[in-house]
Design an enzyme around this catalytic site. Structure first.
Site, PDB file in Angstrom:
ATOM      1  N   PRO A  70       0.816  -1.217   0.000  1.00  0.00           N
ATOM      2  CA  PRO A  70       0.000   0.000   0.000  1.00  0.00           C
ATOM      3  C   PRO A  70       0.855   1.275   0.000  1.00  0.00           C
ATOM      4  O   PRO A  70       1.719   1.442   0.840  1.00  0.00           O
ATOM      5  CB  PRO A  70      -0.800  -0.091   1.308  1.00  0.00           C
ATOM      6  N   GLU A  71       0.635   2.140  -0.977  1.00  0.00           N
ATOM      7  CA  GLU A  71       1.238   3.472  -0.941  1.00  0.00           C
ATOM      8  C   GLU A  71       0.072   4.449  -0.769  1.00  0.00           C
ATOM      9  O   GLU A  71      -1.067   4.027  -0.557  1.00  0.00           O
ATOM     10  CB  GLU A  71       2.081   3.704  -2.203  1.00  0.00           C
ATOM     11  N   LYS A 126       0.038   7.614   4.114  1.00  0.00           N
ATOM     12  CA  LYS A 126      -0.326   6.209   4.294  1.00  0.00           C
ATOM     13  C   LYS A 126      -1.151   5.989   5.558  1.00  0.00           C
ATOM     14  O   LYS A 126      -1.318   4.855   6.004  1.00  0.00           O
ATOM     15  CB  LYS A 126       0.945   5.355   4.340  1.00  0.00           C
ATOM     16  N   ARG A 158       3.652  15.351  12.081  1.00  0.00           N
ATOM     17  CA  ARG A 158       4.957  14.750  11.759  1.00  0.00           C
ATOM     18  C   ARG A 158       5.084  14.419  10.279  1.00  0.00           C
ATOM     19  O   ARG A 158       6.152  14.032   9.819  1.00  0.00           O
ATOM     20  CB  ARG A 158       5.135  13.447  12.568  1.00  0.00           C
ATOM     21  N   ASN A 166       7.970   2.540  -2.223  1.00  0.00           N
ATOM     22  CA  ASN A 166       9.118   2.064  -3.004  1.00  0.00           C
ATOM     23  C   ASN A 166       8.872   2.020  -4.511  1.00  0.00           C
ATOM     24  O   ASN A 166       9.784   2.259  -5.288  1.00  0.00           O
ATOM     25  CB  ASN A 166       9.506   0.671  -2.490  1.00  0.00           C
ATOM     26  N   ARG A 196      16.524   0.700   1.015  1.00  0.00           N
ATOM     27  CA  ARG A 196      15.760  -0.235   0.180  1.00  0.00           C
ATOM     28  C   ARG A 196      16.253  -0.174  -1.257  1.00  0.00           C
ATOM     29  O   ARG A 196      16.733   0.868  -1.709  1.00  0.00           O
ATOM     30  CB  ARG A 196      14.274   0.101   0.267  1.00  0.00           C
TER      31      ARG A 196
END
Ligand SMILES: [Zn+2]
Length: 271
Positions: free
Chosen positions: A2-3, A52, A121, A162, A252
């Site tokens: 999930p993005e 997200k 944040r 990613n 990553r």
């Protein structure tokens, strides 16, 4: 995985299916039994996404906060509901839909203050109408960290994961190791507008497609899975045929084209 597009789509679907009506909430797996008990029978007011992070307001004072993490799923299920299978953290049943949440990294009730702290944040979310790209521009200008790493940093831009970061950098012709502060204003504008455009396409369709239908020769809805992306999990550049490279950036792996995304000497950002 999930993005941001997934969470916005989910917020829209949950709102469409449940808003304005009472829901039954249970935790078939038991790990959210107390929280589910507190929202059971409440009226689902609205669902909202920031990057997200998913927030559902059921008018009980505290807000349901869900983060799917890498493997979480919040799926529409059969109605009327049948015996749940697997570890279902939360089941919401409305008047005509059933939704099962499994494998989230977060599923909790938070106060409005805690919700604000979570959102504070996070960087601007390109899918939100209130997004301020200049906040992200300013944060990138202050860091030498590679752009491939900062695009994953949710406190700079909220919602990119990613797959999108590799595709965005390819489309902008930017090497993933390039220090963020060396991007020109035009390059930042390009990164932002590609991000907004691609996440919107993903939100509408429910899957990540970054390739241009004119290049592939078929509309997005008919593209084969292997034609949907330019570089992610590919071996050769779709545009120039060069062997793609995969490096670890920001912890990553990211695949990029050495020819379409040349490394360049970093120079001070011009203002
Ligand atoms: Zn290439």
């Amino acid at each position: 995985m999930p993005e941001g597009h997934t969470i916005h789509r989910l917020a829209r679907q949950l709102g469409g299916a449940l808003a304005g009506r009472p829901v039954r909430a249970t935790s078939p797996q038991g790990r959210f039994a107390e929280g589910a008990g507190l929202i059971d029978g409440a009226t689902f007011e609205r669902a909202d996404a920031w990057g997200k992070y998913l927030f559902c307001d059921l008018g009980v004072g505290e807000i349901l906060h869900v983060h799917l993490g890498l493997i979480g799923k919040f799926r529409r299920r059969e109605f009327p509901p049948v015996e749940p299978t697997g570890a279902i953290r939360l089941r919401l049943v409305g008047e005509d839909t059933t939704w099962d949440l499994s494998g989230p990294t977060r599923c909790e009730l938070v106060s409005p203050d805690e919700q604000r702290r979570i959102v504070d944040r996070l960087g601007p979310d390109p899918l939100r109408r209130d997004a301020d790209p200049d906040a992200a521009r300013a944060r990138l200008a202050r860091t030498e960290r590679p752009i491939g790493a900062t695009l994953l940093d949710q406190s700079i831009i909220a919602g990119i994961g990613n797959v999108y970061r590799a595709e965005i950098l390819f489309l902008c012709g930017i090497h993933p190791a390039r220090p963020s502060s060396t991007l020109s204003d035009e390059q930042f504008d390009d990164v932002w507008s590609q991000t907004v455009r691609l996440l919107r396409i993903g939100e509408r369709s429910g899957r990540i497609t970054t390739t241009d239908p004119d290049e592939i020769g078929v509309p997005r809805s008919r593209m084969r899975r292997e034609d949907r992306l330019y570089v992610y999990h590919r071996e050769h550049c779709r545009r120039c045929g060069t062997d793609l490279r995969t490096d670890r950036v920001g912890g990553r792996p990211i695949t990029h084209c050495p020819s379409c995304q040349p490394a360049r000497r970093s120079r001070p950002r011009r203002r």
